[in-house]
Design a protein around this motif. Structure first.
Motif, PDB file in Angstrom:
ATOM      1  N   THR A  91       0.827  -1.201   0.000  1.00  0.00           N
ATOM      2  CA  THR A  91       0.000   0.000   0.000  1.00  0.00           C
ATOM      3  C   THR A  91       0.866   1.258   0.000  1.00  0.00           C
ATOM      4  O   THR A  91       1.945   1.284   0.597  1.00  0.00           O
ATOM      5  CB  THR A  91      -0.922   0.031   1.234  1.00  0.00           C
ATOM      6  OG1 THR A  91      -0.112  -0.009   2.416  1.00  0.00           O
ATOM      7  CG2 THR A  91      -1.851  -1.153   1.236  1.00  0.00           C
ATOM      8  N   PRO A  92       0.394   2.328  -0.670  1.00  0.00           N
ATOM      9  CA  PRO A  92       1.191   3.553  -0.739  1.00  0.00           C
ATOM     10  C   PRO A  92       1.111   4.370   0.548  1.00  0.00           C
ATOM     11  O   PRO A  92       0.106   4.367   1.250  1.00  0.00           O
ATOM     12  CB  PRO A  92       0.543   4.324  -1.906  1.00  0.00           C
ATOM     13  CG  PRO A  92      -0.866   3.844  -1.933  1.00  0.00           C
ATOM     14  CD  PRO A  92      -0.832   2.418  -1.478  1.00  0.00           C
ATOM     15  N   MET A  93       2.201   5.064   0.839  1.00  0.00           N
ATOM     16  CA  MET A  93       2.224   6.029   1.940  1.00  0.00           C
ATOM     17  C   MET A  93       2.247   7.424   1.316  1.00  0.00           C
ATOM     18  O   MET A  93       3.136   7.739   0.512  1.00  0.00           O
ATOM     19  CB  MET A  93       3.461   5.810   2.812  1.00  0.00           C
ATOM     20  CG  MET A  93       3.458   4.477   3.540  1.00  0.00           C
ATOM     21  SD  MET A  93       4.890   4.234   4.619  1.00  0.00           S
ATOM     22  CE  MET A  93       6.200   4.066   3.410  1.00  0.00           C
ATOM     23  N   TYR A  94       1.260   8.245   1.664  1.00  0.00           N
ATOM     24  CA  TYR A  94       1.087   9.557   1.059  1.00  0.00           C
ATOM     25  C   TYR A  94       1.753  10.648   1.897  1.00  0.00           C
ATOM     26  O   TYR A  94       1.791  10.562   3.134  1.00  0.00           O
ATOM     27  CB  TYR A  94      -0.401   9.887   0.926  1.00  0.00           C
ATOM     28  CG  TYR A  94      -1.055   9.335  -0.318  1.00  0.00           C
ATOM     29  CD1 TYR A  94      -1.703  10.173  -1.212  1.00  0.00           C
ATOM     30  CD2 TYR A  94      -1.021   7.977  -0.599  1.00  0.00           C
ATOM     31  CE1 TYR A  94      -2.316   9.675  -2.352  1.00  0.00           C
ATOM     32  CE2 TYR A  94      -1.630   7.465  -1.729  1.00  0.00           C
ATOM     33  CZ  TYR A  94      -2.277   8.316  -2.597  1.00  0.00           C
ATOM     34  OH  TYR A  94      -2.873   7.822  -3.724  1.00  0.00           O
ATOM     35  N   ASP A  95       2.230  11.656   1.211  1.00  0.00           N
ATOM     36  CA  ASP A  95       2.649  12.876   1.885  1.00  0.00           C
ATOM     37  C   ASP A  95       1.445  13.435   2.638  1.00  0.00           C
ATOM     38  O   ASP A  95       0.338  13.481   2.098  1.00  0.00           O
ATOM     39  CB  ASP A  95       3.147  13.884   0.834  1.00  0.00           C
ATOM     40  CG  ASP A  95       3.585  15.183   1.457  1.00  0.00           C
ATOM     41  OD1 ASP A  95       2.702  15.998   1.803  1.00  0.00           O
ATOM     42  OD2 ASP A  95       4.803  15.404   1.578  1.00  0.00           O
ATOM     43  N   PRO A  96       1.598  13.849   3.911  1.00  0.00           N
ATOM     44  CA  PRO A  96       0.441  14.287   4.711  1.00  0.00           C
ATOM     45  C   PRO A  96      -0.386  15.381   4.045  1.00  0.00           C
ATOM     46  O   PRO A  96      -1.614  15.389   4.173  1.00  0.00           O
ATOM     47  CB  PRO A  96       1.092  14.791   6.004  1.00  0.00           C
ATOM     48  CG  PRO A  96       2.357  14.010   6.115  1.00  0.00           C
ATOM     49  CD  PRO A  96       2.833  13.830   4.700  1.00  0.00           C
ATOM     50  N   GLU A  97       0.271  16.299   3.326  1.00  0.00           N
ATOM     51  CA  GLU A  97      -0.473  17.385   2.692  1.00  0.00           C
ATOM     52  C   GLU A  97      -1.413  16.846   1.618  1.00  0.00           C
ATOM     53  O   GLU A  97      -2.572  17.245   1.528  1.00  0.00           O
ATOM     54  CB  GLU A  97       0.502  18.394   2.082  1.00  0.00           C
ATOM     55  CG  GLU A  97      -0.199  19.644   1.572  1.00  0.00           C
ATOM     56  CD  GLU A  97       0.786  20.729   1.186  1.00  0.00           C
ATOM     57  OE1 GLU A  97       0.424  21.908   1.305  1.00  0.00           O
ATOM     58  OE2 GLU A  97       1.903  20.382   0.751  1.00  0.00           O
ATOM     59  N   TYR A  98      -0.914  15.900   0.817  1.00  0.00           N
ATOM     60  CA  TYR A  98      -1.743  15.357  -0.256  1.00  0.00           C
ATOM     61  C   TYR A  98      -2.708  14.294   0.257  1.00  0.00           C
ATOM     62  O   TYR A  98      -3.683  13.958  -0.402  1.00  0.00           O
ATOM     63  CB  TYR A  98      -0.859  14.822  -1.378  1.00  0.00           C
ATOM     64  CG  TYR A  98      -0.062  15.921  -2.033  1.00  0.00           C
ATOM     65  CD1 TYR A  98      -0.711  16.940  -2.722  1.00  0.00           C
ATOM     66  CD2 TYR A  98       1.320  15.974  -1.916  1.00  0.00           C
ATOM     67  CE1 TYR A  98      -0.001  17.977  -3.295  1.00  0.00           C
ATOM     68  CE2 TYR A  98       2.041  17.004  -2.494  1.00  0.00           C
ATOM     69  CZ  TYR A  98       1.384  18.007  -3.188  1.00  0.00           C
ATOM     70  OH  TYR A  98       2.083  19.034  -3.746  1.00  0.00           O
ATOM     71  N   GLU A  99      -2.447  13.778   1.460  1.00  0.00           N
ATOM     72  CA  GLU A  99      -3.391  12.858   2.082  1.00  0.00           C
ATOM     73  C   GLU A  99      -4.708  13.577   2.345  1.00  0.00           C
ATOM     74  O   GLU A  99      -5.787  12.995   2.208  1.00  0.00           O
ATOM     75  CB  GLU A  99      -2.796  12.315   3.380  1.00  0.00           C
ATOM     76  CG  GLU A  99      -3.541  11.119   3.934  1.00  0.00           C
ATOM     77  CD  GLU A  99      -2.796  10.492   5.101  1.00  0.00           C
ATOM     78  OE1 GLU A  99      -2.954  10.996   6.225  1.00  0.00           O
ATOM     79  OE2 GLU A  99      -2.053   9.519   4.870  1.00  0.00           O
ATOM     80  N   LYS A 100      -4.631  14.876   2.711  1.00  0.00           N
ATOM     81  CA  LYS A 100      -5.849  15.667   2.911  1.00  0.00           C
ATOM     82  C   LYS A 100      -6.659  15.734   1.613  1.00  0.00           C
ATOM     83  O   LYS A 100      -7.893  15.669   1.629  1.00  0.00           O
ATOM     84  CB  LYS A 100      -5.493  17.078   3.361  1.00  0.00           C
ATOM     85  CG  LYS A 100      -4.750  17.155   4.682  1.00  0.00           C
ATOM     86  CD  LYS A 100      -4.334  18.605   4.956  1.00  0.00           C
ATOM     87  CE  LYS A 100      -3.463  18.707   6.194  1.00  0.00           C
ATOM     88  NZ  LYS A 100      -2.960  20.093   6.383  1.00  0.00           N
ATOM     89  N   LEU A 101      -5.949  15.869   0.492  1.00  0.00           N
ATOM     90  CA  LEU A 101      -6.615  15.950  -0.800  1.00  0.00           C
ATOM     91  C   LEU A 101      -7.302  14.625  -1.135  1.00  0.00           C
ATOM     92  O   LEU A 101      -8.442  14.596  -1.622  1.00  0.00           O
ATOM     93  CB  LEU A 101      -5.593  16.320  -1.878  1.00  0.00           C
ATOM     94  CG  LEU A 101      -6.092  16.530  -3.318  1.00  0.00           C
ATOM     95  CD1 LEU A 101      -7.271  17.481  -3.353  1.00  0.00           C
ATOM     96  CD2 LEU A 101      -4.958  17.041  -4.182  1.00  0.00           C
ATOM     97  N   GLY A 158     -14.571  11.723  -0.112  1.00  0.00           N
ATOM     98  CA  GLY A 158     -15.738  12.099   0.679  1.00  0.00           C
ATOM     99  C   GLY A 158     -15.566  11.992   2.172  1.00  0.00           C
ATOM    100  O   GLY A 158     -16.549  11.910   2.912  1.00  0.00           O
ATOM    101  N   LYS A 159     -14.308  12.011   2.642  1.00  0.00           N
ATOM    102  CA  LYS A 159     -14.070  11.840   4.081  1.00  0.00           C
ATOM    103  C   LYS A 159     -13.413  13.069   4.709  1.00  0.00           C
ATOM    104  O   LYS A 159     -12.891  12.997   5.810  1.00  0.00           O
ATOM    105  CB  LYS A 159     -13.191  10.607   4.328  1.00  0.00           C
ATOM    106  CG  LYS A 159     -13.802   9.306   3.832  1.00  0.00           C
ATOM    107  CD  LYS A 159     -12.895   8.136   4.122  1.00  0.00           C
ATOM    108  CE  LYS A 159     -13.513   6.835   3.627  1.00  0.00           C
ATOM    109  NZ  LYS A 159     -13.590   6.782   2.163  1.00  0.00           N
ATOM    110  N   GLY A 160     -13.405  14.198   4.001  1.00  0.00           N
ATOM    111  CA  GLY A 160     -12.768  15.380   4.551  1.00  0.00           C
ATOM    112  C   GLY A 160     -13.251  16.643   3.857  1.00  0.00           C
ATOM    113  O   GLY A 160     -13.994  16.590   2.864  1.00  0.00           O
ATOM    114  N   GLU A 161     -12.830  17.790   4.379  1.00  0.00           N
ATOM    115  CA  GLU A 161     -13.190  19.083   3.806  1.00  0.00           C
ATOM    116  C   GLU A 161     -12.243  19.430   2.655  1.00  0.00           C
ATOM    117  O   GLU A 161     -11.122  18.904   2.583  1.00  0.00           O
ATOM    118  CB  GLU A 161     -13.108  20.165   4.892  1.00  0.00           C
ATOM    119  CG  GLU A 161     -14.079  19.970   6.049  1.00  0.00           C
ATOM    120  CD  GLU A 161     -15.526  20.033   5.589  1.00  0.00           C
ATOM    121  OE1 GLU A 161     -15.832  20.889   4.734  1.00  0.00           O
ATOM    122  OE2 GLU A 161     -16.334  19.207   6.074  1.00  0.00           O
TER     123      GLU A 161
END
Length: 508
Positions: free
Chosen positions: A118-128, A134-137
């Motif tokens: 599974t991929p690990m995302y940069d925290p900033e792009y994880e928000k995106l 559909g799980k965030g603003e």
């Protein structure tokens, strides 16, 4: 019987109901769209059928029913940390090409590798990613405008691909994926297409991840090498194996499938089968009695052969008629990934390469040299983020020579063979609009009288080869090669710049 949105044949409807009952044991009630705790492991079920029997249609309808019931589809692109009491489904295929065939039909399939790692995302792009699913603003990210975010949202709404959505916003996978890790937590339900290609190791890996596993496969295909002609679903109890026999109405008027199913006749000889092909070609242009190999097709649709010697001769003939130099590759030449050559200390880099589609058997088009010696710019056919730049070892085999010619090479990286011709074994899981089958090779197999899993080998080879053709089959009967009508091209593949996969050698 479950109310269905489309008209199934009797055996499709019975199979749908059998899988529905299996899922009910897993806590997913499709009849009432209820999600409950599993009642226990529901195990493995195999849904088998020959080409045209409706396996893919059934898979697609089961996926739709599960999604409408609230089951979350895990694609391997991104997985939310907000798990809660969710129930999950992953739809898998052994290769990128096989997964892309399903995606073109609206089924969000991914490769087995992308679920195991599974991929690990940069925290900033994880928000995106959280916002897209559909799980965030809506996030505020420097450099991304509201217009770019709207493009990403529109793409994801239609395609359900996180990398594709972020690419539409001007990002690439290498911008937001920081690494890969082996999956630690299990999922719920797994659907595996082209499961005749699974080997025992892959099958065991999948059983560790999925308590409920449905295998969709064709028992008439060729078994994986080194498995004695057996497929993983052969050993399942009979009550766990369902077989579709009826050709679905949408495929009823298909001469290619008619030819494939004619091979089941035990009295049919190779000569009878060739006469059948020639007769069909006279009344239907979807089947062609070819007097030569069409070289223009070989760059994107390899000639299918049985013997390795034939493959090597056709590859060298392809390079000769295109005027390819001895010491270099030309832009547009096709390659087949033959694996990754990296030491254990570069395990992370291996995962990076494999996750971006460079797994064994992947079809690739060479776009040109990379910025560093030994690097190649590549287009991975069927991958969602197809363009990469990777350290490469390219091997071009020569007739009657034991050692391959290597036009250039990195010290380590992804290894490639030429892809203008491939063996029928390696073609499994792939399909092309037009497929060329080199018939003289199958004639040799017929003359040898070899049998595999109780079936003449030539019939199994012919079945797999001709069912790779989606729209048009060329049955090549003579050892000749046409001249190219145009040079090799890559302009249609230059949609976006390649994402570089750097290879940092420690201690060198």
């Amino acid at each position: 019987m479950t109310a269905l949105p489309i008209q199934f044949s009797d055996d499709q409807a019975a199979a749908f109901d059998s899988v529905t009952e299996m899922l009910r044991q897993a806590g997913v009630d499709l009849d009432d769209s209820l999600l409950q705790q599993p009642k226990g492991e529901s195990g493995v079920m195999a849904l088998m059928g020959k080409a045209g029997s409706g396996k893919t249609l059934l898979l697609a309808e089961l996926y739709k029913a599960l999604e409408q019931s609230g089951v979350e589809v895990v694609s391997g692109d991104y997985e939310s940390r907000k798990k809660g009491d969710r129930r999950t489904l992953a739809i898998l295929a052994p290769t990128n090409k096989a997964a892309s065939v399903l995606r073109l039909r609206g089924v969000p399939a991914t490769t087995i590798h992308r679920i195991l790692y599974t991929p690990m995302y940069d925290p900033e792009y994880e928000k995106l990613a959280e916002w897209l699913t559909g799980k965030g603003e809506p996030p505020e990210i420097e450099g991304l405008t509201d217009e770019a975010l709207a493009r990403a949202a529109a793409f994801f709404e239609k395609n359900k691909s996180i990398p594709g959505a972020l690419a539409s916003a001007g990002l690439r996978g290498s911008d937001f994926i920081t690494g890969w890790k082996r999956r630690e937590e299990p999922l719920d339900i797994g659907f595996v297409d082209e499961s005749s290609m699974l080997d025992e190791r892959q099958f065991n890996d999948l059983k560790e991840i999925f308590p409920s596993l449905v295998l969709f496969g064709d028992p008439a295909q060729l078994a994986p090498v080194n498995q004695s002609g057996a497929m993983v679903f052969d050993a399942l109890p009979e009550e766990r194996k369902l077989e579709l026999h009826r050709i679905h109405r949408q495929d009823a008027d298909n001469p290619i499938l008619d030819l494939a199913h004619a091979l089941a006749d035990p009295q049919l000889s190779f000569q009878d089968f060739e006469r059948m092909i020639e007769d069909v070609s006279k009344r239907d242009d979807r089947v062609v009695w070819g007097q030569r190999v069409e070289v223009d097709l070989m760059a994107r649709s390899p000639v299918l052969v049985w013997r390795n010697a034939t493959r090597i001769k056709l590859i060298n003939a392809f390079r000769t008629v295109h005027g390819a130099p001895e010491d270099a590759l030309m832009e547009g030449e096709p390659l087949i990934c033959d694996g990754i050559e990296l030491p254990i200390k570069h395990r992370k880099k291996r995962l990076d390469l494999e996750a971006r589609g460079l797994i064994k058997g992947a079809q690739v088009v060479y776009l040109g040299p990379g910025r560093k010696p030994g690097f190649s710019r590549l287009h991975v056919m069927g991958a969602e983020d197809p363009q990469v730049s990777a350290a490469s070892i390219v091997k071009i085999e020569k007739p009657d020579e034991e050692e391959p010619f290597i036009p250039f090479a990195a010290r380590m990286g992804a290894t490639f063979l030429h892809g203008a011709a491939v063996t029928i074994h390696k073609a499994q899981g792939s399909q092309w609009g037009t497929t060329q089958v080199f018939a003289p090779d199958l004639y040799v197999a017929a003359r040898m009288g070899r049998v595999e899993a109780g079936q003449p080998l030539w019939k199994r080879l012919a079945y797999v080869a001709i069912t790779r053709a989606q729209e048009r089959l060329i049955w090549v009967v003579r050892n000749r090669l046409a001249k190219p009508s145009e040079p090799l091209r890559i302009d249609d593949l230059r949609a976006a710049p390649a994402a570089t996969l750097k290879l940092e050698v420690e201690g060198d």
